[in-house]
Every structure is written in structure tokens, then in C-alpha cells.
Write a protein that holds these residues in place. Sequence first.
Motif, PDB file in Angstrom:
ATOM      1  N   ILE A 147       0.904  -1.159   0.000  1.00 22.65           N
ATOM      2  CA  ILE A 147       0.000   0.000   0.000  1.00 22.65           C
ATOM      3  C   ILE A 147       0.931   1.194   0.000  1.00 22.65           C
ATOM      4  N   SER A 148       0.924   1.977  -1.049  1.00 26.86           N
ATOM      5  CA  SER A 148       2.033   2.895  -1.292  1.00 26.86           C
ATOM      6  C   SER A 148       1.745   4.361  -1.022  1.00 26.86           C
ATOM      7  N   SER A 149       0.459   4.728  -0.913  1.00 28.12           N
ATOM      8  CA  SER A 149       0.175   6.152  -0.759  1.00 28.12           C
ATOM      9  C   SER A 149      -1.144   6.361  -0.035  1.00 28.12           C
ATOM     10  N   PHE A 150      -1.411   7.618   0.337  1.00 26.84           N
ATOM     11  CA  PHE A 150      -2.679   7.961   0.977  1.00 26.84           C
ATOM     12  C   PHE A 150      -3.862   7.822   0.027  1.00 26.84           C
ATOM     13  N   GLU A 151      -3.583   7.683  -1.261  1.00 22.23           N
ATOM     14  CA  GLU A 151      -4.662   7.576  -2.250  1.00 22.23           C
ATOM     15  C   GLU A 151      -4.665   6.213  -2.940  1.00 22.23           C
ATOM     16  N   ASP A 152      -4.027   5.234  -2.319  1.00 22.11           N
ATOM     17  CA  ASP A 152      -3.869   3.932  -2.962  1.00 22.11           C
ATOM     18  C   ASP A 152      -5.229   3.258  -3.167  1.00 22.11           C
ATOM     19  N   PRO A 153      -5.612   2.974  -4.412  1.00 20.12           N
ATOM     20  CA  PRO A 153      -6.914   2.336  -4.665  1.00 20.12           C
ATOM     21  C   PRO A 153      -7.003   0.919  -4.099  1.00 20.12           C
ATOM     22  N   TYR A 154      -5.852   0.252  -3.937  1.00 14.42           N
ATOM     23  CA  TYR A 154      -5.856  -1.107  -3.371  1.00 14.42           C
ATOM     24  C   TYR A 154      -6.464  -1.090  -1.974  1.00 14.42           C
ATOM     25  N   PHE A 155      -6.107  -0.105  -1.168  1.00 16.41           N
ATOM     26  CA  PHE A 155      -6.690   0.027   0.163  1.00 16.41           C
ATOM     27  C   PHE A 155      -8.118   0.546   0.068  1.00 16.41           C
ATOM     28  N   GLN A 156      -8.316   1.568  -0.720  1.00 13.09           N
ATOM     29  CA  GLN A 156      -9.615   2.232  -0.799  1.00 13.09           C
ATOM     30  C   GLN A 156     -10.736   1.267  -1.172  1.00 13.09           C
ATOM     31  N   LYS A 157     -10.496   0.395  -2.141  1.00  7.98           N
ATOM     32  CA  LYS A 157     -11.561  -0.432  -2.698  1.00  7.98           C
ATOM     33  C   LYS A 157     -11.846  -1.704  -1.897  1.00  7.98           C
ATOM     34  N   ASN A 158     -10.898  -2.130  -1.065  1.00  6.13           N
ATOM     35  CA  ASN A 158     -11.016  -3.465  -0.473  1.00  6.13           C
ATOM     36  C   ASN A 158     -11.493  -3.514   0.970  1.00  6.13           C
ATOM     37  N   VAL A 159     -11.676  -2.372   1.620  1.00  7.44           N
ATOM     38  CA  VAL A 159     -12.141  -2.360   3.011  1.00  7.44           C
ATOM     39  C   VAL A 159     -13.667  -2.409   3.053  1.00  7.44           C
ATOM     40  N   THR A 160     -14.194  -3.376   3.797  1.00  6.89           N
ATOM     41  CA  THR A 160     -15.638  -3.469   4.038  1.00  6.89           C
ATOM     42  C   THR A 160     -15.852  -3.848   5.503  1.00  6.89           C
ATOM     43  N   GLU A 161     -17.118  -3.739   5.948  1.00 10.36           N
ATOM     44  CA  GLU A 161     -17.465  -4.193   7.289  1.00 10.36           C
ATOM     45  C   GLU A 161     -18.765  -4.993   7.235  1.00 10.36           C
ATOM     46  N   LYS A 297     -17.795  21.941  -4.027  1.00  5.43           N
ATOM     47  CA  LYS A 297     -19.232  21.748  -4.065  1.00  5.43           C
ATOM     48  C   LYS A 297     -19.582  20.320  -4.490  1.00  5.43           C
ATOM     49  N   GLY A 298     -20.796  19.925  -4.181  1.00  2.38           N
ATOM     50  CA  GLY A 298     -21.251  18.600  -4.556  1.00  2.38           C
ATOM     51  C   GLY A 298     -20.814  17.547  -3.561  1.00  2.38           C
ATOM     52  N   GLU A 299     -21.032  16.294  -3.925  1.00  5.05           N
ATOM     53  CA  GLU A 299     -20.695  15.185  -3.030  1.00  5.05           C
ATOM     54  C   GLU A 299     -19.253  14.736  -3.267  1.00  5.05           C
ATOM     55  N   GLN A 300     -18.505  14.619  -2.187  1.00  4.35           N
ATOM     56  CA  GLN A 300     -17.103  14.195  -2.227  1.00  4.35           C
ATOM     57  C   GLN A 300     -16.903  13.042  -1.247  1.00  4.35           C
ATOM     58  N   GLN A 301     -16.059  12.101  -1.647  1.00  6.72           N
ATOM     59  CA  GLN A 301     -15.714  10.987  -0.763  1.00  6.72           C
ATOM     60  C   GLN A 301     -14.221  11.051  -0.457  1.00  6.72           C
ATOM     61  N   GLY A 302     -13.889  10.794   0.796  1.00 14.66           N
ATOM     62  CA  GLY A 302     -12.480  10.823   1.175  1.00 14.66           C
ATOM     63  C   GLY A 302     -12.176   9.830   2.278  1.00 14.66           C
ATOM     64  N   PHE A 303     -10.895   9.532   2.442  1.00 15.98           N
ATOM     65  CA  PHE A 303     -10.480   8.661   3.545  1.00 15.98           C
ATOM     66  C   PHE A 303      -9.049   9.008   3.923  1.00 15.98           C
ATOM     67  N   GLY A 304      -8.707   8.655   5.138  1.00 14.37           N
ATOM     68  CA  GLY A 304      -7.340   8.839   5.614  1.00 14.37           C
ATOM     69  C   GLY A 304      -6.982   7.690   6.533  1.00 14.37           C
ATOM     70  N   PHE A 305      -5.685   7.424   6.666  1.00 12.73           N
ATOM     71  CA  PHE A 305      -5.272   6.326   7.546  1.00 12.73           C
ATOM     72  C   PHE A 305      -3.936   6.625   8.196  1.00 12.73           C
ATOM     73  N   HIS A 306      -3.657   5.914   9.269  1.00 13.73           N
ATOM     74  CA  HIS A 306      -2.309   5.861   9.834  1.00 13.73           C
ATOM     75  C   HIS A 306      -2.233   4.674  10.769  1.00 13.73           C
ATOM     76  N   GLU A 307      -1.028   4.394  11.243  1.00 12.03           N
ATOM     77  CA  GLU A 307      -0.831   3.284  12.169  1.00 12.03           C
ATOM     78  C   GLU A 307      -0.911   3.795  13.605  1.00 12.03           C
ATOM     79  N   ALA A 308      -2.063   3.608  14.233  1.00 11.73           N
ATOM     80  CA  ALA A 308      -2.232   3.908  15.647  1.00 11.73           C
ATOM     81  C   ALA A 308      -1.473   2.847  16.454  1.00 11.73           C
ATOM     82  N   PRO A 309      -1.319   3.027  17.779  1.00 13.59           N
ATOM     83  CA  PRO A 309      -0.569   2.045  18.567  1.00 13.59           C
ATOM     84  C   PRO A 309      -1.048   0.601  18.392  1.00 13.59           C
ATOM     85  N   ARG A 310      -2.349   0.397  18.165  1.00 13.09           N
ATOM     86  CA  ARG A 310      -2.871  -0.967  18.049  1.00 13.09           C
ATOM     87  C   ARG A 310      -3.032  -1.421  16.607  1.00 13.09           C
ATOM     88  N   GLY A 311      -2.671  -0.560  15.649  1.00 12.30           N
ATOM     89  CA  GLY A 311      -2.738  -0.992  14.262  1.00 12.30           C
ATOM     90  C   GLY A 311      -3.427  -0.007  13.340  1.00 12.30           C
TER      91      GLY A 311
END
Length: 398
Positions: A147-161, A297-311
Motif C-alpha cells: 500500500i504505497s500512498s494515501f490515495e492507494d486504490p488497493y486500500f480504498q476499494k477493499n475495506v468493508t465491514e 461543491k457537490g458530493e465528495q468521498q475521502g479517507f485517511g489512515f495511519h498506524e495507531a498504537p494498536r494498528g
Amino acid sequence: NGYWGHPAMKLSPEVNLLAVSHYLEALDYQRKVNQVVAILGGKTPHIQNLAVGGVANAINLDNQATLNMAKLYQVKELLDSAKQFIEQVYFVDVCAVGAMYADWLKYGGGVTNYLAVPDLPTDSTGKNFDLPGGTIFNADLSTVKPISSFEDPYFQKNVTESIAHAWYDGDWQKHPWDEETVPKYTSFEENGKYSWIKAPRFDGKPMQVGPLAQVLVGLASGHELTKKWAVKTLETAGKVAGATLTPAVLHSTLGRHAARMIRCCMIAELADKHWNLLAENIGKGDTTIFNEPVFPKGEQQGFGFHEAPRGTLSHWIVINDGRIKNYQAVVPSTWNAGPRDAKDQMGPYEASLVGNPIANAEQPLEVLRTVHSFDPCIACAIHTLDIEGTEIARVKAL
């Protein structure tokens, strides 16, 4: 003292005394590191200096009320002191105690899919980091995918709950941008809903996050600082245990403790590096702390990540005309503590307990050892409901 004399306790009174002594000493060093956070962030753990677009720490070398050279060098002194304790005491204790429980290197592995994200960016592009990120599947380090960047599509597309076994309304598995969080308590149901925690998945699979994931991704990626401390740990513990230890032993209860220590040693080194980078920038006259954000303006989607102490910690937001429309946080202990999903795949906590020995079922010390190795924190899974399960309060962004 509740489990004093338990047959699974192997340390001698002398070693126990030394460990307790170092534990008390560690509390003092924890206080020192918290001072660093307080100087830079106002308080800990919920720091007060963050603002959208930067931080609220004014930098003025001629002002006693702002971040100045005196405070910067106070931070450096505190960090250097903690680094010395980490390398000379914490490192040694983990290697020594871990070697005395070498038989536990085969227990507690559980989910051996790992997820880590890159952290400690070194420039403003969000593509260069001091710590690598990526995924590993089935304990096979050769499967590492970065996972190489804050905008990596590999991470963005594969997270679900999934909420198949969680106390929320519905039975779905969705991407965070599409989720809703509507509590629906049913009481405990062994084969139904039994947890307030959602079940995160990456490409449909449960993932272990935390220091072990970070260390294994670092090793698989050839990250030099990770290799330095991981090799040193395995060699030192191996000498005490009288055995040759390889990275394969890290897939275990003890491996998580070893990885947390390895990660700590790495962070201590990098804290010194980043202090120097900050001091050099200030020395060059760069005292910028804030970039004013612009909300399109309009609808925007965003995400951010980092490694907190637990992951791995990620936040996901949908904004409409500058206002929050949907917000979801997928947090480290949710990845690890989540229940089964619709496919009945166990989360890391549950899976790590399968096959663990229990010396005394009335005092399941071994269960605590394994779960504690993840360093649990589920404050994010708290909801305000009455005893009938009716929601009492909900906070909304206006």
C-alpha cells in the motif's frame, strides 16, 4: 495476585521481582513521553492541537507561549531518555521473558492475514514514508502487496465491514462510505448477533492489524530498520532459549509482544530523526503550521489512515456541499476484535484462542495472555442504550 501460583506461571520470584521493578520504571518513562505529547498536543491521549488543514501549535522562537527552542530541546531530552530505556531495558526484558516461555511460540497465531498502512510521511505528496504498508495472506511473506500512498486504490476499494453477528440493524457487508450505524440490540445469541463490534474485512478476508502486521510487512518489504530490530530480537531471544528462531515464530502470542517491542525500538529511532527534520525546517525559517482547506461543491468521498498504537486506523467521510453526510471509522481493535462475518470467518481474537492450552479452566490465564497480546481497546464500540436496548442518545454533525 488473583492467579498467584497458577501452573502456567513459570518465572522465578527473582525474575518476577525484576520484571515488576522495570514495570514501575516504565510508568515513569511513559509519563515522560506523555510530556512530549502534552508539549506538542496539549494533552494525551486525546490531543488538542489538530485542526483541519494542520495544527494549532504556533511556532515563534522569540515567544515563551509558543513552540520555541527551549520546548523543542525539552522534547528531545525526553525522547532521548525514553529511547535509552527502550533499548536497554524493554528490549532485554521481552527477549528474556519470551525465551523463558518458548513453548508459547506455537500458540495464539489465529488469523495470519496481515494489514498495515504506510506511516510517518516524509514529504507533502503522501507517497514517501518512513514505514511501509501492505498486506500479507496466509502467513506467507512472499505474498506481500504494498500500500504505497494515501490515495492507494488497493486500500480504498477493499475495506468493508460486516454486521452479520453485530448488534446493528440489518445483515450486510458494505464499504465504509455506504455504511450506516443503527444499533439494534438482541441479547447474546451464540449463532446470531453477539457483539457491538462490526467485522472489518479486506478483500473479503479477516485481517490481523497491529505491531505484528507492521513488522511482518516491513520484513517482507525489505525495510532496513525493521530488519535491524527483528533480526536482533530473534538472535537475542534465541541465545537465551538455546534455539535458532526465524520470523515464522512471530505468528503467535509471544510474537505479538516481540513485534510491539520491535516497533517501539523503531519508533524511538524515527522520533529522533523526525525531531531533527522539524528543527531543521524551523531553522530554515519554515514555521508554517496550517493550510486553509477548500471544500468543493457537490458530493465528495475521502479517507485517511495511519498506524495507531494498536494498528491500522482509517476514517471514511462523505461530504455534500462542505457538510458531513456520512462518517465511519474503521479502527484497529475492530479489525482484531470483530466477530464472525456472514461466511462464519472468525476475527483475530476468536481465531487466536483456538487450540490454546488451558491448565486450569477455573482460571483461564492463557486466554487472557493471548487476548492481552493484542493490547485490546474497545472504547469505540460503546453506545448509550437503556436496559431494554433502546437508544438513549445520538450525536449528529449539523
